[in-house]
Design an enzyme around this catalytic site. Structure first.
Site, PDB file in Angstrom:
ATOM      1  N   LEU A   5      10.098 -21.326  -4.605  1.00 22.36           N
ATOM      2  CA  LEU A   5       9.196 -20.341  -3.990  1.00 22.36           C
ATOM      3  C   LEU A   5       7.814 -20.377  -4.636  1.00 22.36           C
ATOM      4  CD1 LEU A   5       8.648 -17.689  -2.292  1.00 22.36           C
ATOM      5  CD2 LEU A   5       9.505 -16.423  -4.276  1.00 22.36           C
ATOM      6  N   HIS A  16       3.095   3.404  -8.976  1.00 20.31           N
ATOM      7  CA  HIS A  16       2.940   1.971  -9.277  1.00 20.31           C
ATOM      8  C   HIS A  16       4.196   1.432  -9.977  1.00 20.31           C
ATOM      9  CE1 HIS A  16      -1.043   2.184  -7.774  1.00 20.31           C
ATOM     10  NE2 HIS A  16      -1.530   2.916  -8.773  1.00 20.31           N
ATOM     11  N   ASP A  56       0.828  -1.208   0.000  1.00 15.76           N
ATOM     12  CA  ASP A  56       0.000   0.000   0.000  1.00 15.76           C
ATOM     13  C   ASP A  56       0.866   1.263   0.000  1.00 15.76           C
ATOM     14  OD1 ASP A  56      -2.290   1.469   0.018  1.00 15.76           O
ATOM     15  OD2 ASP A  56      -2.779   1.113   2.120  1.00 15.76           O
TER      16      ASP A  56
HETATM   17  C1  FPP Z   1      -1.817   0.194  -3.414  1.00 12.95           C
HETATM   18  O1  FPP Z   1      -1.360   1.526  -3.375  1.00 12.95           O
HETATM   19  C2  FPP Z   1      -1.235  -0.499  -4.554  1.00 12.95           C
HETATM   20  C3  FPP Z   1      -1.949  -1.024  -5.587  1.00 12.95           C
HETATM   21  C4  FPP Z   1      -3.416  -0.931  -5.669  1.00 12.95           C
HETATM   22  C5  FPP Z   1      -1.284  -1.683  -6.706  1.00 12.95           C
HETATM   23  C6  FPP Z   1      -0.086  -2.512  -6.367  1.00 12.95           C
HETATM   24  C7  FPP Z   1       0.660  -2.746  -7.613  1.00 12.95           C
HETATM   25  C8  FPP Z   1       2.000  -2.817  -7.741  1.00 12.95           C
HETATM   26  C9  FPP Z   1       2.917  -2.784  -6.605  1.00 12.95           C
HETATM   27  C10 FPP Z   1       2.651  -2.905  -9.080  1.00 12.95           C
HETATM   28  C11 FPP Z   1       1.990  -3.750 -10.132  1.00 12.95           C
HETATM   29  C12 FPP Z   1       1.928  -5.182  -9.823  1.00 12.95           C
HETATM   30  C13 FPP Z   1       2.556  -6.154 -10.532  1.00 12.95           C
HETATM   31  C14 FPP Z   1       2.337  -7.579 -10.155  1.00 12.95           C
HETATM   32  C15 FPP Z   1       3.458  -5.877 -11.647  1.00 12.95           C
HETATM   33  P1  FPP Z   1      -2.395   2.685  -3.624  1.00 12.95           P
HETATM   34  O2  FPP Z   1      -2.400   3.009  -5.070  1.00 12.95           O
HETATM   35  O3  FPP Z   1      -3.733   2.327  -3.055  1.00 12.95           O
HETATM   36  O4  FPP Z   1      -1.734   3.833  -2.816  1.00 12.95           O
HETATM   37  P2  FPP Z   1      -2.461   4.986  -1.969  1.00 12.95           P
HETATM   38  O5  FPP Z   1      -3.189   4.288  -0.849  1.00 12.95           O
HETATM   39  O6  FPP Z   1      -1.332   5.815  -1.502  1.00 12.95           O
HETATM   40  O7  FPP Z   1      -3.371   5.700  -2.907  1.00 12.95           O
END
Ligand code: FPP
Length: 279
Positions: free
Chosen positions: A161, A67, A50
């Site tokens: 893994l 991201h 997150d």
């Molecule tokens: C949460 O942060 C994160 C996500 C919803 C996406 C997670 C994705 C990745 C780490 C990269 C893509 C994945 C792969 C498998 C290549 P948020 O956007 O909700 O952050 P915020 O709470 O600060 O808005």
């Protein structure tokens, strides 16, 4: 440059700190954490990655940049898990609720997903990593669906893994799906309703065959499980790190593992007591 840094530091300082954080930010003055011995490591780690959006916004960047940076962090945490002998790693990458984000943000995430699988699959396969997608793969856009199915097929016989990536995933949806599969099997006369016990139920989850989650890590200071693996987390230890996901590195990870290793897990029992007869 200096101005950007000052703005960022000020932003970090002003960001309200949750009352109960178990991982303090790593600073140079703290001793480096030590990796616990293999027998003290969790067999199954789950991570809610997150804070990508806030990481980007605090730098004046579009959320998609968060991201992209988050994907770099993910790459190294997967490698670390493999290096350290973690048995299974489950990552929450895209929930069923995430479709409600803007078209641009969803497109950026879908693009990163394709890029990630095409650039990493050779290395992951070489390292004997077995990839499983947790979630409704058929509900993904066609290019992503193909890439995910092909990654699962290619690594299906690997024995290293267990890398689980939750995509188009919702915990309650996973539980209702399992109930539906069991109901169908009972209706078709394959099982008796009385045969449905916890093992039979767990066998219908996306994580069938894997141990329950021992350790859940969530970054960004939020303390929720957000519909992630509700069954599998039943007895998980939880560690919350207040850094944003793109800043989560091996040092943070090691610290979470050390905190886990220091926890006293009792699974509802009391240490030192001889168990009474089982229920
Ligand atoms: C949460 O942060 C994160 C996500 C919803 C996406 C997670 C994705 C990745 C780490 C990269 C893509 C994945 C792969 C498998 C290549 P948020 O956007 O909700 O952050 P915020 O709470 O600060 O808005």
């Amino acid at each position: 440059m200096l101005f950007d840094k000052l703005t960022r530091l000020l932003g970090d300082a002003l960001r309200p700190k949750p009352e109960y954080i178990t991982v303090t930010p790593v600073t140079d003055s703290q001793p480096a954490p030590v990796l616990p011995p293999p027998e003290a490591l969790p067999r199954h780690v789950a991570i809610i990655m997150d804070g990508n959006g806030r990481w980007a916004t605090s730098r004046g960047l579009p959320r998609s940049a968060g991201h992209a940076a988050g994907t770099e962090a993910l790459r190294d945490i997967i490698r670390a898990s493999d290096d350290w002998g973690i048995g299974a790693l489950s990552l929450y990458a895209f929930s069923t609720e995430n479709w409600s984000r803007s078209k641009e943000e969803v497109a950026a995430l879908m693009g990163l997903l394709l890029k990630y699988f095409s650039s990493e699959i050779d290395e992951l396969d070489e390292k004997n990593v077995k990839i499983t997608i947790l979630g409704d793969v058929d509900g993904m856009p066609e290019p992503q669906r193909q890439a995910l199915l092909s990654a699962m097929e290619r690594t299906g016989d690997n024995t290293g893994l267990r890398l689980n990536i939750a995509l188009n995933y919702g915990g309650r949806a996973e539980l209702t799906r399992a109930a539906r599969l069991l109901a169908r099997a009972a209706k078709d006369g394959e099982i008796e309703p009385d045969d449905i016990d916890e093992d039979a139920f767990a066998a219908k989850l996306y994580t069938a065959g894997l141990p329950d989650v021992d350790l859940l890590i969530r970054t960004s200071g939020e303390m929720r499980t957000s519909n992630f693996l509700p069954w599998q987390l039943a007895y998980a230890e939880m560690v919350f790190d207040d850094c944003f996901w793109p800043d989560f590195d091996r040092t943070h990870y090691m610290k979470c593992l050390a905190i886990y290793a220091g926890r006293d897990r009792r699974f509802g029992g009391v240490k030192g007591q001889t168990p009474s007869t089982t229920a």
